[in-house]
Design a protein around this motif. Structure first.
Motif, mmCIF file in Angstrom:
data_model
loop_
_atom_site.group_PDB
_atom_site.id
_atom_site.type_symbol
_atom_site.label_atom_id
_atom_site.label_comp_id
_atom_site.label_asym_id
_atom_site.label_seq_id
_atom_site.Cartn_x
_atom_site.Cartn_y
_atom_site.Cartn_z
ATOM 1 N N ARG A 1 -5.095 5.081 0.270
ATOM 2 C CA ARG A 1 -6.395 4.505 0.315
ATOM 3 C C ARG A 1 -6.872 6.302 0.884
ATOM 4 O O ARG A 1 -6.184 6.939 1.806
ATOM 5 C CB ARG A 1 -6.276 3.210 1.717
ATOM 6 N N TRP A 2 -8.114 5.776 1.366
ATOM 7 C CA TRP A 2 -9.129 6.813 1.400
ATOM 8 C C TRP A 2 -9.720 6.077 2.690
ATOM 9 O O TRP A 2 -10.523 5.442 3.076
ATOM 10 C CB TRP A 2 -10.282 7.694 0.646
ATOM 11 N N GLU A 3 -9.305 7.203 3.875
ATOM 12 C CA GLU A 3 -10.233 6.580 5.367
ATOM 13 C C GLU A 3 -10.986 7.353 5.478
ATOM 14 O O GLU A 3 -11.761 9.080 5.289
ATOM 15 C CB GLU A 3 -9.246 6.746 6.265
ATOM 16 N N GLY B 1 -4.077 3.338 -6.111
ATOM 17 C CA GLY B 1 -3.916 2.170 -4.612
ATOM 18 C C GLY B 1 -4.588 3.387 -3.258
ATOM 19 O O GLY B 1 -3.567 2.889 -2.519
ATOM 20 N N THR C 1 -2.537 7.963 4.234
ATOM 21 C CA THR C 1 -3.576 7.532 3.740
ATOM 22 C C THR C 1 -4.340 9.325 3.291
ATOM 23 O O THR C 1 -3.437 9.851 4.393
ATOM 24 C CB THR C 1 -4.872 7.470 4.840
ATOM 25 N N VAL D 1 0.894 -1.247 0.106
ATOM 26 C CA VAL D 1 -0.243 0.003 0.171
ATOM 27 C C VAL D 1 0.927 1.139 -0.180
ATOM 28 O O VAL D 1 1.669 1.569 0.759
ATOM 29 C CB VAL D 1 -0.958 0.075 1.239
ATOM 30 N N TYR E 1 -12.753 1.855 4.644
ATOM 31 C CA TYR E 1 -11.364 2.246 3.850
ATOM 32 C C TYR E 1 -11.847 1.876 2.154
ATOM 33 O O TYR E 1 -12.425 0.988 1.937
ATOM 34 C CB TYR E 1 -9.970 1.825 3.947
ATOM 35 N N PHE E 2 -11.496 2.965 1.565
ATOM 36 C CA PHE E 2 -11.531 2.889 -0.108
ATOM 37 C C PHE E 2 -10.558 2.859 -0.488
ATOM 38 O O PHE E 2 -9.364 3.650 0.064
ATOM 39 C CB PHE E 2 -12.386 3.474 -0.607
ATOM 40 N N ALA E 3 -10.425 2.491 -1.638
ATOM 41 C CA ALA E 3 -8.906 2.629 -2.592
ATOM 42 C C ALA E 3 -9.198 3.494 -3.435
ATOM 43 O O ALA E 3 -10.054 2.793 -4.609
ATOM 44 C CB ALA E 3 -8.124 1.680 -2.883
ATOM 45 N N ASP E 4 -8.431 5.155 -4.333
ATOM 46 C CA ASP E 4 -8.803 5.332 -5.467
ATOM 47 C C ASP E 4 -7.965 4.575 -6.457
ATOM 48 O O ASP E 4 -7.218 3.379 -6.481
ATOM 49 C CB ASP E 4 -8.376 6.652 -5.183
ATOM 50 N N VAL F 1 -11.593 -1.236 1.058
ATOM 51 C CA VAL F 1 -10.291 -1.824 1.622
ATOM 52 C C VAL F 1 -11.193 -2.077 3.195
ATOM 53 O O VAL F 1 -11.080 -1.745 3.728
ATOM 54 C CB VAL F 1 -9.423 -1.162 1.619
#
Length: 138
Positions: free
Chosen positions: A122-124, A120, A74, A70, A114-117, A100
């Motif tokens: 990571r957005w919390e 990759g 974040t 990763v 979390y998601f990944a754009d 995620v």
């Protein structure tokens, strides 16, 4: 020195994919959009998210180190309720984000997921009931 962050810059592999994800999928509006180079999005009071084409980034900043795993950063989007965490994650998934894990109640009292754009990053998405969490809400 004035204590603040003005720009958050992410070097992205496919600027068109990032543009579609952030603008079309998540509904953000570009403040600056230079095809093949950069998309800048106002994400807060005096804070800009800059999505910079990786080659243009490297030309100015230097080589990007990539490997497995990763990216070691974040970004967080804080919201006022646990339900809003679910809503934002659903919007991100509909825009093409990779999920995620699942949203979780954290030992410190919050609720996050979390998601990944497309690159990759990571957005919390976080509900933080503590004063520091409330301090960043509009």
């Amino acid at each position: 020195m004035d204590q603040r962050v003005s720009f958050i810059t992410l070097a992205v592999r496919d600027l068109d994919a990032s543009r579609r994800f952030y603008l079309d999928g998540l509904g953000r509006t570009a403040a600056v959009d230079v095809p093949g180079e950069v998309v800048m999005i106002s994400v807060g009071e005096r804070v800009v998210l800059s999505l910079w084409d990786e080659q243009a980034f490297e030309a100015e900043v230097g080589p990007v180190a990539r490997g497995s795993g990763v990216p070691p950063v974040t970004l967080a989007h804080n919201v006022a309720t646990e339900e809003a965490v679910e809503d934002v994650l659903a919007t991100a998934r509909a825009a093409g984000a990779s999920a995620v894990g699942v949203p979780t109640r954290r030992e410190w009292g919050g609720y996050t997921g979390y998601f990944a754009d497309p690159d990759g990053f990571r957005w919390e998405v976080a509900y933080n009931p503590d004063p520091i969490g409330r301090s960043v809400l509009p």
